[in-house]
Design a protein around this motif. Sequence first.
Motif, PDB file in Angstrom:
ATOM      1  N   VAL A   1      51.814  38.061  45.783  1.00  0.00           N
ATOM      2  CA  VAL A   1      51.323  39.191  44.979  1.00  0.00           C
ATOM      3  C   VAL A   1      50.229  38.695  44.028  1.00  0.00           C
ATOM      4  O   VAL A   1      49.190  39.345  43.865  1.00  0.00           O
ATOM      5  CB  VAL A   1      52.482  39.870  44.208  1.00  0.00           C
ATOM      6  N   GLY A   2      50.455  37.544  43.421  1.00  0.00           N
ATOM      7  CA  GLY A   2      49.440  36.957  42.549  1.00  0.00           C
ATOM      8  C   GLY A   2      48.134  36.703  43.286  1.00  0.00           C
ATOM      9  O   GLY A   2      47.046  36.964  42.753  1.00  0.00           O
ATOM     10  N   ILE A   3      48.218  36.214  44.511  1.00  0.00           N
ATOM     11  CA  ILE A   3      47.010  35.970  45.300  1.00  0.00           C
ATOM     12  C   ILE A   3      46.278  37.283  45.575  1.00  0.00           C
ATOM     13  O   ILE A   3      45.047  37.363  45.454  1.00  0.00           O
ATOM     14  CB  ILE A   3      47.343  35.231  46.606  1.00  0.00           C
ATOM     15  N   VAL A   4      47.018  38.316  45.933  1.00  0.00           N
ATOM     16  CA  VAL A   4      46.388  39.622  46.187  1.00  0.00           C
ATOM     17  C   VAL A   4      45.712  40.133  44.914  1.00  0.00           C
ATOM     18  O   VAL A   4      44.599  40.676  44.970  1.00  0.00           O
ATOM     19  CB  VAL A   4      47.421  40.637  46.727  1.00  0.00           C
ATOM     20  N   MET A   5      46.348  39.927  43.763  1.00  0.00           N
ATOM     21  CA  MET A   5      45.741  40.351  42.501  1.00  0.00           C
ATOM     22  C   MET A   5      44.451  39.578  42.220  1.00  0.00           C
ATOM     23  O   MET A   5      43.516  40.133  41.621  1.00  0.00           O
ATOM     24  CB  MET A   5      46.741  40.169  41.361  1.00  0.00           C
ATOM     25  N   LEU A   6      44.381  38.342  42.647  1.00  0.00           N
ATOM     26  CA  LEU A   6      43.149  37.573  42.494  1.00  0.00           C
ATOM     27  C   LEU A   6      42.057  38.063  43.444  1.00  0.00           C
ATOM     28  O   LEU A   6      40.879  38.124  43.088  1.00  0.00           O
ATOM     29  CB  LEU A   6      43.417  36.083  42.755  1.00  0.00           C
ATOM     30  N   LEU A   7      42.450  38.432  44.633  1.00  0.00           N
ATOM     31  CA  LEU A   7      41.468  38.856  45.635  1.00  0.00           C
ATOM     32  C   LEU A   7      40.987  40.284  45.436  1.00  0.00           C
ATOM     33  O   LEU A   7      39.869  40.624  45.827  1.00  0.00           O
ATOM     34  CB  LEU A   7      42.068  38.705  47.037  1.00  0.00           C
ATOM     35  N   TRP A   8      41.831  41.115  44.859  1.00  0.00           N
ATOM     36  CA  TRP A   8      41.537  42.545  44.758  1.00  0.00           C
ATOM     37  C   TRP A   8      40.151  42.856  44.177  1.00  0.00           C
ATOM     38  O   TRP A   8      39.388  43.629  44.777  1.00  0.00           O
ATOM     39  CB  TRP A   8      42.638  43.268  43.996  1.00  0.00           C
TER      40      TRP A   8
END
Length: 130
Positions: A119-126
């Motif tokens: 989830v943290g990675i997705v928040m970085l990529l978003w």
Amino acid sequence: MSIELRILAWGCLLALIHVFAAGRVRTKQYGTKWNMGARDEAVPPPSPLVGRMERAQANFFETFPIVAAAILMIEATHRTSALTMLGAMLWLGARVIYLPLYAAGIPVVRSVAFMVSMVGIVMLLWPLLR
């Protein structure tokens, strides 16, 4: 320096911890002579702990390049935000607890920690994908 870059630096330290933790349990099983040698000889299968530490290390190095690239792109495009800061913090926090959970053989909570890191990675990529 942004919080995201600081977290990336801490992630680099965590990468070293993975390398040394896995190496330590491997050396404990196979011996210092094996560790300092060419490692050409056949060795017995890894103990469960060695196997878990090797898999945890491999798992970390599967996702760390994505985090590093995302943070560097966020910095280069000046898209740091509360979302990216929280994403980086979630990723690092989850990865810090993932290693001892995996080493201890705790299955479900380990998977939850992994999912939180994702989830943290997705928040970085978003912000980069909008």
